[in-house]
Design an enzyme around this catalytic site. Sequence first.
Site, PDB file in Angstrom:
ATOM      1  N   ASP A   7     -47.081  52.308   2.810  1.00  0.00           N
ATOM      2  CA  ASP A   7     -47.036  53.750   2.995  1.00  0.00           C
ATOM      3  C   ASP A   7     -46.363  54.332   1.749  1.00  0.00           C
ATOM      4  O   ASP A   7     -45.665  53.622   1.025  1.00  0.00           O
ATOM      5  CB  ASP A   7     -46.246  54.086   4.259  1.00  0.00           C
ATOM      6  CG  ASP A   7     -46.068  55.574   4.457  1.00  0.00           C
ATOM      7  OD1 ASP A   7     -47.051  56.321   4.331  1.00  0.00           O
ATOM      8  OD2 ASP A   7     -44.929  55.992   4.715  1.00  0.00           O
ATOM      9  N   ASP A   9     -44.605  57.950   1.129  1.00  0.00           N
ATOM     10  CA  ASP A   9     -43.335  58.662   1.323  1.00  0.00           C
ATOM     11  C   ASP A   9     -42.436  57.890   2.284  1.00  0.00           C
ATOM     12  O   ASP A   9     -42.824  57.603   3.420  1.00  0.00           O
ATOM     13  CB  ASP A   9     -43.589  60.064   1.893  1.00  0.00           C
ATOM     14  CG  ASP A   9     -44.416  60.930   0.971  1.00  0.00           C
ATOM     15  OD1 ASP A   9     -43.842  61.553   0.085  1.00  0.00           O
ATOM     16  OD2 ASP A   9     -45.661  60.966   1.139  1.00  0.00           O
ATOM     17  N   ASP A 166     -42.648  53.418   7.363  1.00  0.00           N
ATOM     18  CA  ASP A 166     -41.404  53.922   7.945  1.00  0.00           C
ATOM     19  C   ASP A 166     -41.647  54.852   9.122  1.00  0.00           C
ATOM     20  O   ASP A 166     -40.794  55.673   9.466  1.00  0.00           O
ATOM     21  CB  ASP A 166     -40.573  54.650   6.876  1.00  0.00           C
ATOM     22  CG  ASP A 166     -41.193  55.967   6.441  1.00  0.00           C
ATOM     23  OD1 ASP A 166     -42.441  56.028   6.291  1.00  0.00           O
ATOM     24  OD2 ASP A 166     -40.436  56.941   6.230  1.00  0.00           O
TER      25      ASP A 166
END
Length: 236
Positions: A7, A9, A166
């Site tokens: 991922d 960000d 996240d």
Amino acid sequence: MKAVLFDLDGTLFDTAPDFIHVLNQLRQQEQLPPLPDAAIRAVVSNGARAMVELGFGIQEGDAHFESLRKRFLDLYLDHLAVKTLPFPGIEPLLGQLAAANIAWGIVTNKPLVYTAPLLRAFPHLPAVGAVICPEHVVNRKPHPEPMLLACAQIGCHPEEAIYLGDHPRDIDAGRAAGMPTIACNYGYIDDGDDPAGWNADHLVDSAEEIWPLLQRRYIGKTGLGTRDSELGSPAL
């Protein structure tokens, strides 16, 4: 293992400082005081809409919501690589992957118009094998389509890749695609959320933990590793 997918960000790059600056800049334009950094940081992974909701206490559909969102994104486009940096440990990790002839890629819900210039700001990073943004697929994460496309571009099967994220949708997308997953507790975790409950195969508290984990559980093995017995204390 043939690929490690990230991922963007909150997993690969710490983009929060630029988002914090931009949201508070927009609040200043609206004669509002700045919000605490931590409050903004916690919602970065939920995208521009969530940040506008936080910044102005309005919901999508409000008469002013879309104009504020557009202004926010315009400001961000001019300030997307000023304070952003790879998380500590990411640059060495990418170098270690390159040395081991393991491809790396990005699967993000961040639109290409922001992802592409952000990556161009870091030309010293090893060449990326795939960059999948919402424009490249019909269904974005948590659907597995972006994950499968990344594997196809790199030239590996999903079970030969691993995905790091996240947010619960990252883990859901990786699992739906049939690949092992790593939950990144160092990222932008919503208040009250617990990555240990996302059903990821592994949990790391810093990016420095990723390479030892990959070495122990995946690299050089004919099959992929099994789930850690205790997510909170990954065996490195």
